[in-house]
Structure formats: C-alpha cells, structure tokens
Design a protein around this motif. Structure first.
Motif, PDB file in Angstrom:
ATOM      1  N   GLU A   1       0.718  -1.019   0.378  1.00 17.78           N
ATOM      2  CA  GLU A   1       0.110  -0.201  -0.027  1.00 17.78           C
ATOM      3  C   GLU A   1       0.716   1.351   0.302  1.00 17.78           C
ATOM      4  O   GLU A   1       0.327   1.885  -0.725  1.00 17.78           O
ATOM      5  N   LEU A   2       1.766   1.353   0.420  1.00 20.43           N
ATOM      6  CA  LEU A   2       2.899   2.414   0.595  1.00 20.43           C
ATOM      7  C   LEU A   2       3.593   2.844  -0.396  1.00 20.43           C
ATOM      8  O   LEU A   2       3.678   3.953  -1.026  1.00 20.43           O
ATOM      9  N   ILE A   3       3.698   1.838  -1.124  1.00 17.83           N
ATOM     10  CA  ILE A   3       4.405   1.817  -2.591  1.00 17.83           C
ATOM     11  C   ILE A   3       3.457   1.924  -3.166  1.00 17.83           C
ATOM     12  O   ILE A   3       4.133   3.415  -4.006  1.00 17.83           O
ATOM     13  N   VAL A   4       2.418   1.923  -3.588  1.00 20.64           N
ATOM     14  CA  VAL A   4       1.806   2.338  -4.614  1.00 20.64           C
ATOM     15  C   VAL A   4       1.165   3.721  -3.704  1.00 20.64           C
ATOM     16  O   VAL A   4       1.120   4.630  -4.791  1.00 20.64           O
ATOM     17  N   LEU A   5       1.425   3.739  -2.918  1.00 23.84           N
ATOM     18  CA  LEU A   5       0.678   5.441  -2.167  1.00 23.84           C
ATOM     19  C   LEU A   5       2.785   6.693  -3.020  1.00 23.84           C
ATOM     20  O   LEU A   5       1.641   8.267  -3.323  1.00 23.84           O
ATOM     21  N   LEU A   6       2.989   6.258  -2.385  1.00 23.36           N
ATOM     22  CA  LEU A   6       4.337   7.226  -3.202  1.00 23.36           C
ATOM     23  C   LEU A   6       4.032   6.879  -4.597  1.00 23.36           C
ATOM     24  O   LEU A   6       4.563   8.175  -4.712  1.00 23.36           O
ATOM     25  N   ASP A   7       3.688   6.229  -5.112  1.00 26.34           N
ATOM     26  CA  ASP A   7       2.973   6.109  -6.832  1.00 26.34           C
ATOM     27  C   ASP A   7       2.363   7.494  -7.375  1.00 26.34           C
ATOM     28  O   ASP A   7       2.618   8.078  -8.195  1.00 26.34           O
ATOM     29  N   LYS A   8       1.278   7.017  -6.692  1.00 32.31           N
ATOM     30  CA  LYS A   8       0.064   7.805  -6.598  1.00 32.31           C
ATOM     31  C   LYS A   8       0.595   9.729  -6.103  1.00 32.31           C
ATOM     32  O   LYS A   8      -0.453  10.304  -7.345  1.00 32.31           O
ATOM     33  N   GLU A   9       0.763   9.499  -5.307  1.00 33.70           N
ATOM     34  CA  GLU A   9       0.958  11.034  -4.794  1.00 33.70           C
ATOM     35  C   GLU A   9       2.144  12.180  -5.081  1.00 33.70           C
ATOM     36  O   GLU A   9       1.708  13.158  -4.829  1.00 33.70           O
ATOM     37  N   TYR A  10       3.358  11.226  -5.099  1.00 29.90           N
ATOM     38  CA  TYR A  10       4.442  11.804  -5.544  1.00 29.90           C
ATOM     39  C   TYR A  10       5.117  11.814  -6.692  1.00 29.90           C
ATOM     40  O   TYR A  10       6.026  11.610  -7.377  1.00 29.90           O
ATOM     41  N   GLY A  11       4.849  10.261  -7.776  1.00 30.65           N
ATOM     42  CA  GLY A  11       5.567   9.965  -8.677  1.00 30.65           C
ATOM     43  C   GLY A  11       6.549   9.301  -8.412  1.00 30.65           C
ATOM     44  O   GLY A  11       7.397   9.378  -9.549  1.00 30.65           O
ATOM     45  N   ILE A  12       6.727   9.047  -7.330  1.00 32.74           N
ATOM     46  CA  ILE A  12       7.831   7.361  -7.241  1.00 32.74           C
ATOM     47  C   ILE A  12       7.992   6.109  -7.727  1.00 32.74           C
ATOM     48  O   ILE A  12       6.450   5.387  -6.979  1.00 32.74           O
ATOM     49  N   LYS A  13       8.254   5.693  -8.193  1.00 34.37           N
ATOM     50  CA  LYS A  13       8.424   3.881  -8.880  1.00 34.37           C
ATOM     51  C   LYS A  13       9.562   3.181  -8.204  1.00 34.37           C
ATOM     52  O   LYS A  13      10.331   3.313  -8.505  1.00 34.37           O
ATOM     53  N   LEU A  14       8.824   2.272  -7.282  1.00 33.31           N
ATOM     54  CA  LEU A  14       9.761   1.498  -6.794  1.00 33.31           C
ATOM     55  C   LEU A  14      10.046   0.390  -7.435  1.00 33.31           C
ATOM     56  O   LEU A  14       8.606  -0.604  -7.318  1.00 33.31           O
ATOM     57  N   THR A  15      11.304  -0.341  -7.568  1.00 31.69           N
ATOM     58  CA  THR A  15      11.376  -1.336  -8.413  1.00 31.69           C
ATOM     59  C   THR A  15      12.194  -2.263  -7.222  1.00 31.69           C
ATOM     60  O   THR A  15      12.282  -4.158  -8.040  1.00 31.69           O
ATOM     61  N   ASP A  16      12.823  -1.533  -6.511  1.00 32.76           N
ATOM     62  CA  ASP A  16      13.709  -2.887  -6.110  1.00 32.76           C
ATOM     63  C   ASP A  16      13.666  -2.807  -4.581  1.00 32.76           C
ATOM     64  O   ASP A  16      13.226  -1.972  -3.887  1.00 32.76           O
ATOM     65  N   PRO A  17      12.375  -4.234  -4.316  1.00 35.24           N
ATOM     66  CA  PRO A  17      12.127  -4.190  -2.910  1.00 35.24           C
ATOM     67  C   PRO A  17      13.186  -3.837  -1.942  1.00 35.24           C
ATOM     68  O   PRO A  17      13.256  -3.444  -0.462  1.00 35.24           O
ATOM     69  N   LYS A  18      14.454  -4.464  -2.356  1.00 36.14           N
ATOM     70  CA  LYS A  18      15.478  -3.973  -0.765  1.00 36.14           C
ATOM     71  C   LYS A  18      15.470  -2.469  -0.561  1.00 36.14           C
ATOM     72  O   LYS A  18      15.394  -1.605   0.749  1.00 36.14           O
ATOM     73  N   GLU A  19      14.821  -1.273  -2.031  1.00 37.29           N
ATOM     74  CA  GLU A  19      15.325  -0.321  -1.889  1.00 37.29           C
ATOM     75  C   GLU A  19      14.091  -0.055  -0.788  1.00 37.29           C
ATOM     76  O   GLU A  19      14.336   0.929   0.100  1.00 37.29           O
ATOM     77  N   GLY A  20      13.257  -0.774  -0.234  1.00 32.66           N
ATOM     78  CA  GLY A  20      11.261   0.114  -0.026  1.00 32.66           C
ATOM     79  C   GLY A  20      12.331  -0.300   1.585  1.00 32.66           C
ATOM     80  O   GLY A  20      11.786   0.608   2.497  1.00 32.66           O
ATOM     81  N   LYS A  21      12.614  -1.233   1.954  1.00 29.62           N
ATOM     82  CA  LYS A  21      13.685  -1.636   3.431  1.00 29.62           C
ATOM     83  C   LYS A  21      14.264  -0.269   3.740  1.00 29.62           C
ATOM     84  O   LYS A  21      13.783  -0.011   4.739  1.00 29.62           O
ATOM     85  N   THR A  22      14.396   0.549   3.091  1.00 31.42           N
ATOM     86  CA  THR A  22      15.232   1.500   4.380  1.00 31.42           C
ATOM     87  C   THR A  22      14.952   2.599   3.380  1.00 31.42           C
ATOM     88  O   THR A  22      15.471   2.937   4.685  1.00 31.42           O
ATOM     89  N   ILE A  23      13.660   2.373   2.644  1.00 37.53           N
ATOM     90  CA  ILE A  23      12.471   4.189   2.672  1.00 37.53           C
ATOM     91  C   ILE A  23      11.801   3.845   3.549  1.00 37.53           C
ATOM     92  O   ILE A  23      11.634   5.017   4.136  1.00 37.53           O
ATOM     93  N   PHE A  24      11.071   2.782   3.626  1.00 40.46           N
ATOM     94  CA  PHE A  24      10.268   2.975   4.465  1.00 40.46           C
ATOM     95  C   PHE A  24      10.838   1.756   6.094  1.00 40.46           C
ATOM     96  O   PHE A  24       9.644   2.274   7.166  1.00 40.46           O
ATOM     97  N   GLN A  25      11.326   3.082   6.518  1.00 40.02           N
ATOM     98  CA  GLN A  25      11.891   2.508   8.258  1.00 40.02           C
ATOM     99  C   GLN A  25      11.627   3.457   9.014  1.00 40.02           C
ATOM    100  O   GLN A  25      10.927   2.766   9.983  1.00 40.02           O
ATOM    101  N   SER A  26      10.891   4.757   8.649  1.00 42.42           N
ATOM    102  CA  SER A  26      10.197   5.974   9.310  1.00 42.42           C
ATOM    103  C   SER A  26       9.572   6.332   8.695  1.00 42.42           C
ATOM    104  O   SER A  26       9.897   6.308   7.745  1.00 42.42           O
ATOM    105  N   VAL A  27       8.527   7.789   8.851  1.00 44.21           N
ATOM    106  CA  VAL A  27       8.538   9.045   8.536  1.00 44.21           C
ATOM    107  C   VAL A  27       9.467   9.802   8.020  1.00 44.21           C
ATOM    108  O   VAL A  27       9.381  10.272   7.140  1.00 44.21           O
ATOM    109  N   GLU A  28      10.324   9.695   8.668  1.00 46.50           N
ATOM    110  CA  GLU A  28      11.404  10.707   8.555  1.00 46.50           C
ATOM    111  C   GLU A  28      12.488   9.828   7.133  1.00 46.50           C
ATOM    112  O   GLU A  28      13.063  10.801   6.842  1.00 46.50           O
ATOM    113  N   THR A  29      12.774   8.938   7.198  1.00 43.18           N
ATOM    114  CA  THR A  29      13.121   7.979   6.158  1.00 43.18           C
ATOM    115  C   THR A  29      12.153   8.100   5.013  1.00 43.18           C
ATOM    116  O   THR A  29      12.645   8.665   4.171  1.00 43.18           O
TER     117      THR A  29
END
Length: 85
Positions: free
Chosen positions: A46-74
């Motif tokens: 759901e957070l990946i979809v949120l990033l795409d819809k709201e901010y135009g960010i497409k995540l393709t690497d699941p490992k990248e998501g682990k880093t990005i979704f650590q906290s609201v700050e990250t």
C-alpha cells in the motif's frame, strides 16, 4: 519538511485504515514495521502504491523499500529527493 512529514502521517493513517492512531501518535523516527507501528508486507504494498500515486515515485527494488520505509523521517527524505509530483 515538517509539512511533508505531517502529510505523510495523515496519508499513512488514511491509506492503511489505522483508525486508532492519530497523526500526533506517530513520531518521525518510529519504526513503521515491527515494534513501531507494526505494519506488515501488505501495508508495504500500500505504501508503494501511495508513493507512486501521490509523489510519482516508482519503486522497483524491494530492498530499496526496506530502507525507505524505516520511518516517516526516511520516507520524507526519500520523497523530497525523488518526487516528480
């Protein structure tokens, strides 16, 4: 950046239907998964979809998501650096 963090917290609560949690309950550096908010893999999608819809960010690497979704700050830092919307 504070406005973005507040907006992110609101959107996380809305998208994930976290009815018992208020924006004020989420600290910028709280873990989103595990001991923090306790989100799971479905929430991550759901957070990946949120990033795409709201901010135009497409995540393709699941490992990248682990880093990005650590906290609201990250998440806010990543969005600030990479948003297209």
């Amino acid at each position: 950046m504070d406005a973005l963090k507040h907006e992110l917290k609101s959107k996380i609560i809305e998208v994930l239907n976290l009815e018992d949690i208020a924006v004020e309950d989420i600290n910028d550096n709280d873990a989103l998964f595990g001991d923090g908010l306790g989100l799971d893999s479905i929430d991550a999608l759901e957070l990946i979809v949120l990033l795409d819809k709201e901010y135009g960010i497409k995540l393709t690497d699941p490992k990248e998501g682990k880093t990005i979704f650590q906290s609201v700050e990250t998440m806010a830092a990543y969005i600030s650096a990479n948003r297209t919307k």
